[in-house]
Design a protein around this motif. Structure first.
Motif, PDB file in Angstrom:
ATOM      1  N   GLY A 141      37.980  84.284  54.513  1.00 28.33           N
ATOM      2  CA  GLY A 141      37.869  85.138  55.688  1.00 28.33           C
ATOM      3  C   GLY A 141      36.569  85.902  55.706  1.00 28.33           C
ATOM      4  N   PRO A 142      36.527  87.029  56.416  1.00 21.91           N
ATOM      5  CA  PRO A 142      35.284  87.795  56.547  1.00 21.91           C
ATOM      6  C   PRO A 142      34.791  88.294  55.188  1.00 21.91           C
ATOM      7  CG  PRO A 142      36.951  88.560  58.100  1.00 21.91           C
ATOM      8  CD  PRO A 142      37.641  87.643  57.160  1.00 21.91           C
ATOM      9  N   ILE A 143      33.480  88.384  55.061  1.00 22.00           N
ATOM     10  CA  ILE A 143      32.902  88.864  53.801  1.00 22.00           C
ATOM     11  C   ILE A 143      31.928  90.002  54.052  1.00 22.00           C
ATOM     12  CG2 ILE A 143      33.138  86.610  52.689  1.00 22.00           C
ATOM     13  CD1 ILE A 143      30.005  86.418  52.975  1.00 22.00           C
ATOM     14  N   ILE A 144      31.783  90.842  53.024  1.00 21.41           N
ATOM     15  CA  ILE A 144      30.791  91.912  53.022  1.00 21.41           C
ATOM     16  C   ILE A 144      29.922  91.717  51.783  1.00 21.41           C
ATOM     17  CG2 ILE A 144      30.402  94.405  52.946  1.00 21.41           C
ATOM     18  CD1 ILE A 144      33.195  94.767  54.165  1.00 21.41           C
ATOM     19  N   PRO A 145      28.739  91.126  51.932  1.00 22.20           N
ATOM     20  CA  PRO A 145      27.842  90.955  50.785  1.00 22.20           C
ATOM     21  C   PRO A 145      27.245  92.302  50.369  1.00 22.20           C
ATOM     22  CG  PRO A 145      27.339  89.398  52.563  1.00 22.20           C
ATOM     23  CD  PRO A 145      28.213  90.458  53.137  1.00 22.20           C
ATOM     24  N   VAL A 146      27.245  92.584  49.081  1.00 23.62           N
ATOM     25  CA  VAL A 146      26.832  93.895  48.588  1.00 23.62           C
ATOM     26  C   VAL A 146      25.913  93.737  47.376  1.00 23.62           C
ATOM     27  CG1 VAL A 146      27.625  96.076  47.566  1.00 23.62           C
ATOM     28  CG2 VAL A 146      28.961  94.989  49.372  1.00 23.62           C
TER      29      VAL A 146
ATOM     30  N   LEU B 299      17.100  87.612  50.519  1.00 25.57           N
ATOM     31  CA  LEU B 299      18.543  87.371  50.605  1.00 25.57           C
ATOM     32  C   LEU B 299      19.108  87.959  51.901  1.00 25.57           C
ATOM     33  CD1 LEU B 299      21.198  86.383  49.334  1.00 25.57           C
ATOM     34  CD2 LEU B 299      21.363  88.608  48.185  1.00 25.57           C
ATOM     35  N   ASP B 300      18.683  89.143  52.258  1.00 27.66           N
ATOM     36  CA  ASP B 300      19.165  89.758  53.498  1.00 27.66           C
ATOM     37  C   ASP B 300      18.752  88.919  54.702  1.00 27.66           C
ATOM     38  OD1 ASP B 300      20.381  91.886  55.042  1.00 27.66           O
ATOM     39  OD2 ASP B 300      18.346  92.515  55.577  1.00 27.66           O
ATOM     40  N   MET B 301      17.536  88.424  54.713  1.00 26.48           N
ATOM     41  CA  MET B 301      17.090  87.563  55.814  1.00 26.48           C
ATOM     42  C   MET B 301      17.937  86.290  55.888  1.00 26.48           C
ATOM     43  SD  MET B 301      12.943  87.920  55.397  1.00 26.48           S
ATOM     44  CE  MET B 301      12.664  86.535  56.490  1.00 26.48           C
TER      45      MET B 301
ATOM     46  N   ARG C  14      24.916  89.981  56.649  1.00 27.66           N
ATOM     47  CA  ARG C  14      23.851  90.890  56.224  1.00 27.66           C
ATOM     48  C   ARG C  14      24.172  91.413  54.833  1.00 27.66           C
ATOM     49  NH1 ARG C  14      24.882  95.581  60.654  1.00 27.66           N
ATOM     50  NH2 ARG C  14      24.897  93.670  61.903  1.00 27.66           N
ATOM     51  N   LEU C  15      23.161  92.011  54.193  1.00 28.32           N
ATOM     52  CA  LEU C  15      23.344  92.556  52.859  1.00 28.32           C
ATOM     53  C   LEU C  15      23.516  94.072  52.944  1.00 28.32           C
ATOM     54  CD1 LEU C  15      23.329  91.912  49.781  1.00 28.32           C
ATOM     55  CD2 LEU C  15      20.872  92.447  49.803  1.00 28.32           C
ATOM     56  N   ILE C  16      24.594  94.559  52.369  1.00 32.52           N
ATOM     57  CA  ILE C  16      24.825  95.990  52.257  1.00 32.52           C
ATOM     58  C   ILE C  16      24.269  96.446  50.911  1.00 32.52           C
ATOM     59  CG2 ILE C  16      26.554  97.828  52.209  1.00 32.52           C
ATOM     60  CD1 ILE C  16      26.241  96.370  54.923  1.00 32.52           C
TER      61      ILE C  16
ATOM     62  N   ILE D 102      34.744  91.616  49.537  1.00 28.70           N
ATOM     63  CA  ILE D 102      33.411  92.014  49.110  1.00 28.70           C
ATOM     64  C   ILE D 102      32.848  90.940  48.190  1.00 28.70           C
ATOM     65  CG2 ILE D 102      32.121  93.679  47.709  1.00 28.70           C
ATOM     66  CD1 ILE D 102      34.131  95.813  48.691  1.00 28.70           C
ATOM     67  N   VAL D 103      31.605  90.550  48.419  1.00 30.06           N
ATOM     68  CA  VAL D 103      30.891  89.665  47.504  1.00 30.06           C
ATOM     69  C   VAL D 103      29.846  90.516  46.795  1.00 30.06           C
ATOM     70  CG1 VAL D 103      29.486  87.604  47.233  1.00 30.06           C
ATOM     71  CG2 VAL D 103      31.282  87.657  48.972  1.00 30.06           C
ATOM     72  N   TRP D 104      30.028  90.692  45.507  1.00 29.59           N
ATOM     73  CA  TRP D 104      29.193  91.582  44.697  1.00 29.59           C
ATOM     74  C   TRP D 104      28.067  90.765  44.067  1.00 29.59           C
ATOM     75  CZ3 TRP D 104      31.237  93.726  39.413  1.00 29.59           C
ATOM     76  CH2 TRP D 104      30.289  94.611  38.857  1.00 29.59           C
ATOM     77  N   PHE D 105      26.862  90.917  44.610  1.00 32.11           N
ATOM     78  CA  PHE D 105      25.685  90.223  44.082  1.00 32.11           C
ATOM     79  C   PHE D 105      25.058  91.042  42.956  1.00 32.11           C
ATOM     80  CE2 PHE D 105      25.920  88.205  48.251  1.00 32.11           C
ATOM     81  CZ  PHE D 105      25.555  86.896  47.982  1.00 32.11           C
TER      82      PHE D 105
END
Length: 455
Positions: free
Chosen positions: A28-33, A61-63, A71-73, A6-9
């Motif tokens: 590896g894979p990331i989940i931007p949040v 940022l999502d774009m 994508r941004l969660i 998880i990448v916590w913005f």
């Protein structure tokens, strides 16, 4: 496939020179949040102007993330609870984020770290707050020696490049829509001036920097002139982390002229963070003893007149109206308007700080509180209270006539010699009389200061 990270913005809404994003994506894979967490911030939840900016910046940022296959969660709630639940849902073993130094974010980081593996990175300041110390290892309290020590450590490391692609998880967690955060004003929609003035987002930040790069060499000569575009106007982009101070430094450092004066202003951001790291309650507690029992006046009518730009002092009124319309105020005028509230009206600086917190698009806990305490004379490094700005003289000295014409249009027809301090005979109908005469205000402020020192 590795488990995702998880990448916590938070206030770091960019892809380039984003160490947390770069390191997580390397593994590896990331989940931007992004988490809309008013509960953790409590009374320091973002004000209206900042929320408008945040909405635009999250959309950008999502774009940008989607252009790289990600994508941004977006979710709402307490950061530690939301991140814990998201890690369980996704199988993420690590959470990557940039350090933040506001007291509520430090508390949130500690809460997250108790539950999950939190990997914190530096990147929002020229040097990690707390790392620039005296020879004895103590933190600096005064700006000038702090800046001297920080300057010796410059330049900052070269900025990290923008990723060319971002590895995606096997499945994406559910996300709320950015519109569902209800960050935008609707009834009424007061943000028209903000939309006309700003282009939030990483691309907008770099456009602003590119334009300023051509003018930075003349910064010292022009920065105090409200009628000219002599400042960078990068403050909201820096606050929201759409651009890093390292990117700004490397873009302008070799421009010559008075560039070092501007870099010192970038260094002031670092100084302010070092102050709130030492004094987390700096936004509510004065640093100097006499201000613990200062005889502040309580006048809702005069506070409202100041907020609305109806004080009878054109330079103050122009600044306050610019603030309401654009979410920003010229730095010289910020000092004049703040000094007027504190020393002419004798209204507690914390009232002004709260108003700026709600109306500034660059409302930053460190900068805002340090600047207000500097103006009040209550800070650990501050102007003396007895140095009382004369707003009428300041207006004339810094050639604010055209600035006043822009923001106080009822005075637009007055000549330069009259517009800074319209005489009763030339004061247009509808423009208010002065709340207090300057000489009377000065004498009253000095008397209050004497009372505070002997209390």
């Amino acid at each position: 496939m590795n488990s995702p990270a998880i990448v916590w913005f938070r206030r770091d809404l960019r892809l380039a020179d984003q160490p947390a994003l770069t390191e997580a994506a390397r593994k590896g894979p990331i989940i931007p949040v992004y988490i809309c967490d008013d509960e953790t911030a409590r009374h320091r939840a973002m004000g209206g102007a900042s929320r408008w900016w945040l909405h635009q910046s999250l959309e950008k940022l999502d774009m940008d993330l989607r252009s790289l296959g990600s994508r941004l969660i977006v979710r709402c709630g307490r950061s530690d609870e939301v991140l814990g639940a998201l890690a369980t849902e996704s199988g993420a073993e690590e959470i990557h984020a940039l350090h933040h130094y506001e007291p509520w974010w430090r508390n949130a980081e500690a809460a997250v770290a108790r539950k999950r593996r939190l990997c914190l990175h530096h990147g929002n300041y020229l040097a990690p707050p707390g790392s620039v110390t005296t020879a004895t290892g103590n933190p600096y309290k005064i700006y000038t020696p702090f800046w001297r020590a920080l300057r010796e450590r410059m330049p900052p490391p070269p900025p990290l490049p923008r990723p060319t692609n971002l590895p995606a998880p096997k499945t994406w967690p559910k996300s709320e829509a950015i519109a569902d955060l209800k960050l935008l004003p609707l009834r009424p929609d007061w943000a028209g001036g903000l939309r006309d003035t700003w282009e939030p987002g990483e691309a907008g930040a770099h456009e602003r920097l590119s334009a300023f790069r051509e003018a930075v060499a003349t910064y010292e000569a022009r920065r105090n002139l409200p009628g000219e575009e002599g400042t960078s106007m990068l403050s909201p982009h820096l606050h929201f982390g759409e651009i890093s101070p390292a990117q700004v430094w490397h873009a302008v450092a070799e421009a010559g002229g008075s560039t070092d004066i501007f870099l010192g202003e970038v260094g002031w951001r670092d100084y302010a963070q070092n102050v709130i790291l030492q004094y987390p309650d700096y936004g509510t507690r004065p640093a100097r003893d006499p201000f613990a029992h200062f005889p502040w006046r309580t006048s809702k009518e005069e506070l409202k007149a100041w907020q609305q730009g109806r004080t009878g002092y054109p330079i103050v009124d122009a600044g306050m109206r610019q603030l309401w319309h654009t979410g920003w105020m010229h730095n010289r005028v910020r000092m004049i308007a703040a000094s007027f509230l504190i020393k002419h009206l004798l209204i507690d600086w914390r009232e002004g700080e709260r108003w700026f917190w709600d109306t500034l698009v660059d409302a930053d806990y460190g900068n805002n509180t340090v600047n207000w305490q500097w103006t009040a004379g209550s800070g650990i490094d501050s102007n003396m209270f007895v140095r009382i700005m004369a707003p009428l003289a300041q207006s004339e000295k810094f050639n604010a006539s055209d600035y006043i014409r822009t923001w106080v249009p009822e005075l637009a027809d007055l000549p330069d010699g009259e517009i800074h301090d319209p005489s009763p005979a030339h004061r247009p109908a509808g423009y208010p009389d002065k709340l207090i005469d300057h000489r009377e205000a000065r004498e009253r402020a000095l008397a209050a200061w004497r009372d505070a020192k002997t209390a």
